[in-house]
Design a protein around this motif. Structure first.
Motif, PDB file in Angstrom:
ATOM      1  N   ASN A   9      -0.808  26.360  22.969  1.00 44.92           N
ATOM      2  CA  ASN A   9      -0.730  26.959  21.428  1.00 44.92           C
ATOM      3  C   ASN A   9       0.641  27.908  21.586  1.00 44.92           C
ATOM      4  OD1 ASN A   9      -0.722  28.142  18.880  1.00 44.92           O
ATOM      5  ND2 ASN A   9      -3.044  29.133  19.256  1.00 44.92           N
ATOM      6  N   GLU A  10       1.651  27.714  20.733  1.00 49.70           N
ATOM      7  CA  GLU A  10       2.586  28.470  20.590  1.00 49.70           C
ATOM      8  C   GLU A  10       2.553  29.249  19.471  1.00 49.70           C
ATOM      9  OE1 GLU A  10       7.641  28.512  20.569  1.00 49.70           O
ATOM     10  OE2 GLU A  10       6.511  26.639  21.207  1.00 49.70           O
ATOM     11  N   SER A  11       2.648  30.732  19.560  1.00 51.40           N
ATOM     12  CA  SER A  11       2.504  31.612  18.134  1.00 51.40           C
ATOM     13  C   SER A  11       3.977  31.739  17.939  1.00 51.40           C
ATOM     14  CB  SER A  11       1.612  32.631  18.223  1.00 51.40           C
ATOM     15  OG  SER A  11       0.313  32.113  18.416  1.00 51.40           O
ATOM     16  N   HIS A  12       4.727  31.737  17.006  1.00 49.21           N
ATOM     17  CA  HIS A  12       6.088  31.906  16.563  1.00 49.21           C
ATOM     18  C   HIS A  12       6.179  32.116  15.206  1.00 49.21           C
ATOM     19  CE1 HIS A  12      10.479  30.555  17.365  1.00 49.21           C
ATOM     20  NE2 HIS A  12      10.445  31.622  17.043  1.00 49.21           N
ATOM     21  N   TYR A  13       6.491  33.218  15.010  1.00 50.77           N
ATOM     22  CA  TYR A  13       7.068  33.531  13.759  1.00 50.77           C
ATOM     23  C   TYR A  13       8.596  34.347  13.498  1.00 50.77           C
ATOM     24  CZ  TYR A  13       6.529  38.543  15.096  1.00 50.77           C
ATOM     25  OH  TYR A  13       6.373  39.803  15.726  1.00 50.77           O
ATOM     26  N   THR A  14       8.972  34.444  12.217  1.00 47.93           N
ATOM     27  CA  THR A  14      10.303  34.972  11.981  1.00 47.93           C
ATOM     28  C   THR A  14      10.036  35.763  10.824  1.00 47.93           C
ATOM     29  OG1 THR A  14      11.199  33.129  10.906  1.00 47.93           O
ATOM     30  CG2 THR A  14      11.935  33.130  13.228  1.00 47.93           C
ATOM     31  N   CYS A  15      10.994  36.571  10.642  1.00 48.91           N
ATOM     32  CA  CYS A  15      11.068  37.331   9.319  1.00 48.91           C
ATOM     33  C   CYS A  15      12.368  37.572   8.825  1.00 48.91           C
ATOM     34  CB  CYS A  15      10.099  38.582   9.869  1.00 48.91           C
ATOM     35  SG  CYS A  15       9.971  39.652   8.227  1.00 48.91           S
ATOM     36  N   LEU A  16      12.569  37.451   7.587  1.00 47.41           N
ATOM     37  CA  LEU A  16      13.825  37.637   6.749  1.00 47.41           C
ATOM     38  C   LEU A  16      13.423  38.383   5.701  1.00 47.41           C
ATOM     39  CD1 LEU A  16      16.940  36.899   6.392  1.00 47.41           C
ATOM     40  CD2 LEU A  16      15.939  34.763   4.674  1.00 47.41           C
ATOM     41  N   PHE A  17      14.048  39.734   5.573  1.00 49.43           N
ATOM     42  CA  PHE A  17      13.527  40.733   4.612  1.00 49.43           C
ATOM     43  C   PHE A  17      14.884  41.601   4.203  1.00 49.43           C
ATOM     44  CE2 PHE A  17      13.388  43.033   8.562  1.00 49.43           C
ATOM     45  CZ  PHE A  17      13.962  44.071   8.465  1.00 49.43           C
ATOM     46  N   CYS A  18      14.938  42.231   3.039  1.00 46.94           N
ATOM     47  CA  CYS A  18      15.660  42.909   2.507  1.00 46.94           C
ATOM     48  C   CYS A  18      15.135  44.280   2.251  1.00 46.94           C
ATOM     49  CB  CYS A  18      16.181  42.300   1.285  1.00 46.94           C
ATOM     50  SG  CYS A  18      17.457  43.262   0.486  1.00 46.94           S
ATOM     51  N   ASP A  39      13.430  37.491  14.893  1.00 48.78           N
ATOM     52  CA  ASP A  39      12.570  36.387  15.646  1.00 48.78           C
ATOM     53  C   ASP A  39      11.833  37.156  16.672  1.00 48.78           C
ATOM     54  OD1 ASP A  39      11.627  34.186  17.056  1.00 48.78           O
ATOM     55  OD2 ASP A  39      13.695  33.154  17.288  1.00 48.78           O
ATOM     56  N   GLY A  40      10.504  37.286  16.653  1.00 51.08           N
ATOM     57  CA  GLY A  40       9.626  37.729  17.801  1.00 51.08           C
ATOM     58  C   GLY A  40       9.353  37.000  18.849  1.00 51.08           C
ATOM     59  N   PRO A  67      23.050  26.275   9.212  1.00 53.46           N
ATOM     60  CA  PRO A  67      21.881  26.935   9.895  1.00 53.46           C
ATOM     61  C   PRO A  67      20.735  26.824   8.984  1.00 53.46           C
ATOM     62  CG  PRO A  67      23.874  28.421  10.145  1.00 53.46           C
ATOM     63  CD  PRO A  67      24.181  27.369   9.266  1.00 53.46           C
ATOM     64  N   PRO A  68      19.693  26.407   9.309  1.00 57.85           N
ATOM     65  CA  PRO A  68      18.411  26.063   8.614  1.00 57.85           C
ATOM     66  C   PRO A  68      18.043  27.498   7.713  1.00 57.85           C
ATOM     67  CG  PRO A  68      18.115  25.204  10.880  1.00 57.85           C
ATOM     68  CD  PRO A  68      19.390  25.918  10.693  1.00 57.85           C
ATOM     69  N   LEU A  69      18.284  28.622   8.314  1.00 57.95           N
ATOM     70  CA  LEU A  69      18.033  29.928   7.797  1.00 57.95           C
ATOM     71  C   LEU A  69      18.962  29.880   6.337  1.00 57.95           C
ATOM     72  CD1 LEU A  69      16.591  32.597   7.801  1.00 57.95           C
ATOM     73  CD2 LEU A  69      18.327  33.604   9.031  1.00 57.95           C
ATOM     74  N   GLU A  70      20.203  29.523   6.565  1.00 57.01           N
ATOM     75  CA  GLU A  70      21.012  29.350   5.115  1.00 57.01           C
ATOM     76  C   GLU A  70      20.401  28.673   4.153  1.00 57.01           C
ATOM     77  OE1 GLU A  70      25.099  29.000   5.552  1.00 57.01           O
ATOM     78  OE2 GLU A  70      25.113  30.082   7.297  1.00 57.01           O
ATOM     79  N   HIS A  71      19.805  27.558   4.609  1.00 54.27           N
ATOM     80  CA  HIS A  71      19.152  26.604   3.623  1.00 54.27           C
ATOM     81  C   HIS A  71      18.040  27.245   2.969  1.00 54.27           C
ATOM     82  CE1 HIS A  71      21.333  22.769   4.271  1.00 54.27           C
ATOM     83  NE2 HIS A  71      21.176  22.991   5.671  1.00 54.27           N
ATOM     84  N   CYS A  72      17.176  27.893   3.776  1.00 58.94           N
ATOM     85  CA  CYS A  72      15.980  28.705   3.199  1.00 58.94           C
ATOM     86  C   CYS A  72      16.368  29.840   2.317  1.00 58.94           C
ATOM     87  CB  CYS A  72      15.443  29.478   4.482  1.00 58.94           C
ATOM     88  SG  CYS A  72      14.299  30.265   3.748  1.00 58.94           S
ATOM     89  N   ILE A  73      17.614  30.452   2.629  1.00 49.45           N
ATOM     90  CA  ILE A  73      18.287  31.553   1.377  1.00 49.45           C
ATOM     91  C   ILE A  73      18.366  30.842   0.345  1.00 49.45           C
ATOM     92  CG2 ILE A  73      20.273  32.846   1.290  1.00 49.45           C
ATOM     93  CD1 ILE A  73      19.687  33.608   4.061  1.00 49.45           C
TER      94      ILE A  73
END
Length: 91
Positions: A9-18, A39-40, A67-73
Motif C-alpha cells: 500500500n503506497e500512500s501518495h498525495y500531492t497538493c496544488l494550491f494558490c 509532493d509529500g 507535464p501532467p500537472l499542466e494538463h490538470c491546470i
C-alpha cells in the motif's frame, strides 16, 4: 517451503494550491498568478512555484512533452501557460 505475500500500500498525495482564493472563480481577477505544488512522497525540500498566465494561447507544440500537472491546470483554465521558473517540469 512456503511463500506469502502481503499487499503493498503506497500512500501518495500531492497538493496544488494558490494563496489567493479569488482565482477559483470562473472569471479570476488577475490574468497572471502564482500557484504552489507540494509532493509529500518525494521528500520535497524546495518550494515549487508555478506562474499561471491566462489567455495567452501560446500552448505547446504537438512534439513537446507536456507535464501532467499542466494538463490538470488546463482543466480549469484551458488557455493557461505555465512558467516553472528554475524548477524542472515534472514529467
Amino acid at each position: 517451503m512456503t511463500c506469502t505475500t502481503a499487499p503493498v500500500n503506497e500512500s501518495h498525495y500531492t497538493c496544488l494550491f494558490c494563496r489567493n482564493p479569488a482565482i477559483t472563480s470562473d472569471d479570476p481577477p488577475d490574468t497572471s498568478f502564482d500557484m504552489y505544488y507540494y509532493d509529500g512522497l518525494a521528500l520535497q525540500e524546495d518550494e515549487i512555484r508555478l506562474t499561471i498566465k491566462l489567455g495567452s494561447d501560446e500552448g505547446c507544440s504537438s512534439t513537446t512533452l507536456v507535464p501532467p500537472l499542466e494538463h490538470c491546470i488546463r482543466t480549469k483554465w484551458p488557455s493557461a501557460t505555465v512558467d516553472w521558473h528554475s524548477t524542472d517540469p515534472l514529467l
